[in-house]
Design a protein around this motif. Structure first.
Motif, PDB file in Angstrom:
ATOM      1  N   TYR A 153     -45.166  36.717  -4.834  1.00  0.00           N
ATOM      2  CA  TYR A 153     -46.145  37.607  -4.230  1.00  0.00           C
ATOM      3  C   TYR A 153     -47.522  37.216  -4.749  1.00  0.00           C
ATOM      4  N   GLY A 154     -47.851  35.938  -4.550  1.00  0.00           N
ATOM      5  CA  GLY A 154     -49.083  35.366  -5.068  1.00  0.00           C
ATOM      6  C   GLY A 154     -48.927  33.857  -5.059  1.00  0.00           C
ATOM      7  N   GLU A 155     -49.870  33.160  -5.670  1.00  0.00           N
ATOM      8  CA  GLU A 155     -49.840  31.692  -5.676  1.00  0.00           C
ATOM      9  C   GLU A 155     -49.143  31.186  -6.949  1.00  0.00           C
TER      10      GLU A 155
ATOM     11  N   ASP B 254     -42.352  33.886   4.883  1.00  0.00           N
ATOM     12  CA  ASP B 254     -43.100  33.570   3.684  1.00  0.00           C
ATOM     13  C   ASP B 254     -43.719  32.197   3.855  1.00  0.00           C
ATOM     14  N   GLU B 255     -44.489  31.789   2.862  1.00  0.00           N
ATOM     15  CA  GLU B 255     -45.127  30.483   2.944  1.00  0.00           C
ATOM     16  C   GLU B 255     -44.088  29.388   2.833  1.00  0.00           C
TER      17      GLU B 255
ATOM     18  N   GLN C 298     -51.231  36.988  -8.603  1.00  0.00           N
ATOM     19  CA  GLN C 298     -52.589  36.457  -8.455  1.00  0.00           C
ATOM     20  C   GLN C 298     -52.635  35.457  -7.307  1.00  0.00           C
ATOM     21  N   CYS C 299     -53.771  35.378  -6.641  1.00  0.00           N
ATOM     22  CA  CYS C 299     -53.939  34.371  -5.598  1.00  0.00           C
ATOM     23  C   CYS C 299     -55.428  34.077  -5.421  1.00  0.00           C
ATOM     24  N   SER C 300     -55.721  32.848  -5.023  1.00  0.00           N
ATOM     25  CA  SER C 300     -57.110  32.463  -4.766  1.00  0.00           C
ATOM     26  C   SER C 300     -57.518  32.786  -3.335  1.00  0.00           C
ATOM     27  N   ASN C 301     -56.568  33.240  -2.546  1.00  0.00           N
ATOM     28  CA  ASN C 301     -56.841  33.631  -1.160  1.00  0.00           C
ATOM     29  C   ASN C 301     -56.673  35.135  -0.969  1.00  0.00           C
ATOM     30  N   ASP C 302     -57.144  35.594   0.172  1.00  0.00           N
ATOM     31  CA  ASP C 302     -56.841  36.958   0.616  1.00  0.00           C
ATOM     32  C   ASP C 302     -56.572  36.886   2.121  1.00  0.00           C
ATOM     33  N   CYS C 303     -55.486  36.204   2.463  1.00  0.00           N
ATOM     34  CA  CYS C 303     -55.211  35.896   3.869  1.00  0.00           C
ATOM     35  C   CYS C 303     -55.051  37.166   4.705  1.00  0.00           C
ATOM     36  N   LYS C 304     -55.598  37.101   5.915  1.00  0.00           N
ATOM     37  CA  LYS C 304     -55.523  38.279   6.795  1.00  0.00           C
ATOM     38  C   LYS C 304     -54.078  38.583   7.179  1.00  0.00           C
ATOM     39  N   PHE C 305     -53.218  37.533   7.161  1.00  0.00           N
ATOM     40  CA  PHE C 305     -51.817  37.744   7.562  1.00  0.00           C
ATOM     41  C   PHE C 305     -50.901  37.987   6.359  1.00  0.00           C
ATOM     42  N   CYS C 306     -51.468  38.015   5.144  1.00  0.00           N
ATOM     43  CA  CYS C 306     -50.613  38.096   3.948  1.00  0.00           C
ATOM     44  C   CYS C 306     -49.744  39.345   3.976  1.00  0.00           C
ATOM     45  N   ILE C 307     -48.478  39.123   3.722  1.00  0.00           N
ATOM     46  CA  ILE C 307     -47.507  40.219   3.739  1.00  0.00           C
ATOM     47  C   ILE C 307     -47.868  41.285   2.708  1.00  0.00           C
ATOM     48  N   ARG C 308     -48.618  40.883   1.668  1.00  0.00           N
ATOM     49  CA  ARG C 308     -48.972  41.833   0.610  1.00  0.00           C
ATOM     50  C   ARG C 308     -49.915  42.922   1.123  1.00  0.00           C
ATOM     51  N   ARG C 309     -50.570  42.627   2.255  1.00  0.00           N
ATOM     52  CA  ARG C 309     -51.464  43.643   2.833  1.00  0.00           C
ATOM     53  C   ARG C 309     -50.684  44.754   3.524  1.00  0.00           C
TER      54      ARG C 309
ATOM     55  N   THR D 149     -46.783  26.856  -1.577  1.00  0.00           N
ATOM     56  CA  THR D 149     -48.096  26.975  -2.226  1.00  0.00           C
ATOM     57  C   THR D 149     -49.226  26.985  -1.206  1.00  0.00           C
ATOM     58  N   ASN D 150     -50.365  27.535  -1.637  1.00  0.00           N
ATOM     59  CA  ASN D 150     -51.540  27.495  -0.759  1.00  0.00           C
ATOM     60  C   ASN D 150     -52.329  26.191  -0.930  1.00  0.00           C
ATOM     61  N   GLY D 151     -51.884  25.314  -1.831  1.00  0.00           N
ATOM     62  CA  GLY D 151     -52.486  23.985  -1.938  1.00  0.00           C
ATOM     63  C   GLY D 151     -53.823  23.933  -2.647  1.00  0.00           C
TER      64      GLY D 151
HETATM   65  S1  SF4 Z   1     -50.031  34.934  -1.322  1.00  0.00           S
HETATM   66 FE1  SF4 Z   1     -50.106  33.353   0.304  1.00  0.00          FE
HETATM   67  S2  SF4 Z   1     -50.407  34.517   2.188  1.00  0.00           S
HETATM   68 FE2  SF4 Z   1     -50.926  35.898   0.471  1.00  0.00          FE
HETATM   69  S3  SF4 Z   1     -53.155  35.681   0.151  1.00  0.00           S
HETATM   70 FE3  SF4 Z   1     -52.151  34.196  -1.191  1.00  0.00          FE
HETATM   71  S4  SF4 Z   1     -52.069  32.283   0.010  1.00  0.00           S
HETATM   72 FE4  SF4 Z   1     -52.449  33.952   1.438  1.00  0.00          FE
END
Ligand code: SF4
Length: 200
Positions: free
Chosen positions: A70-72, A199-200, A18-29, A100-102
């Protein structure tokens, strides 16, 4: 499912997708894991399952144990606190780092930083950009532009409870690295520029 995995001399712990973001650079993409480890879960691990994995490891052998995943990780703050207590009680010498994404205080709607005191030695908080608008463009937080302000507040709170605080940005087009560095200097925390593939 991969809960704990080794990269170099660090042991990484994967708590959630799970994550509160959907970063354009996220490796999960772009891929299903890192270092050859499959990191998507069908079901998130329990505290007991994580401790069972830790018991298979020679923890003292590692330079650090790192919550990354693979998430926050702080979405599962209760699990993170319990597994960190297990590590500190059984391996007091081990250093624990949290990437963390803070956005934890926005996610939980309370200040969770005090809960990390005595457990997390190093926290690496992804600031990613130098202002709220570009953060939202790059990271697509569910909190909108409020996310960036929340991250700055979380950095300040982390300084009160965690010995080492690092703020990082991704080195890519559109990120004002110099301005982000200035923010880190004003907050009196370490600053690090990550490559796109780290990674972060
Ligand atoms: S796991 Fe990290 S890089 Fe991926 S969407 Fe969440 S905050 Fe962004």
């Amino acid at each position: 499912m991969t809960i704990a995995y080794q990269i170099g001399d660090r042991l990484y712990l994967n708590l959630t997708n799970q994550c509160s973001n959907d970063c354009k650079f996220c490796i999960r993409r772009f891929q299903a894991g890192v270092g050859g480890y499959e990191l998507w879960f069908d079901q998130e691990p329990t505290v007991e399952e994580i401790i069972a994995e830790l018991n298979k490891e020679d923890i003292d052998h590692y330079q650090e144990v790192v919550y990354c995943g693979y998430g926050e990780p702080l979405i599962r703050v209760d699990v993170l606190v319990e597994t960190s207590k297990f590590l500190k009680e059984n391996y007091p010498e081990v250093k624990i780092r949290l990437n963390t994404n803070g956005q934890a205080n926005l996610i939980h709607q309370e200040n969770i930083a005090p809960r990390l005191e005595g457990l997390i030695d190093i926290i690496s908080i992804s600031l990613n950009t130098a202002d709220a608008r570009s953060y939202q463009e790059l990271c697509e937080s569910e909190f909108g532009e409020e996310a960036f302000v929340g991250i700055i507040e979380f950095i300040k709170e982390s300084k009160k409870f965690i010995p080492k605080v690092i703020v990082s940005v991704v080195d890519q087009a559109g990120v004002d690295v110099a301005a982000a560095r200035k923010i880190a200097e004003e907050l009196e925390v370490e600053f690090r520029v990550r490559s796109f593939s780290e990674d972060e």
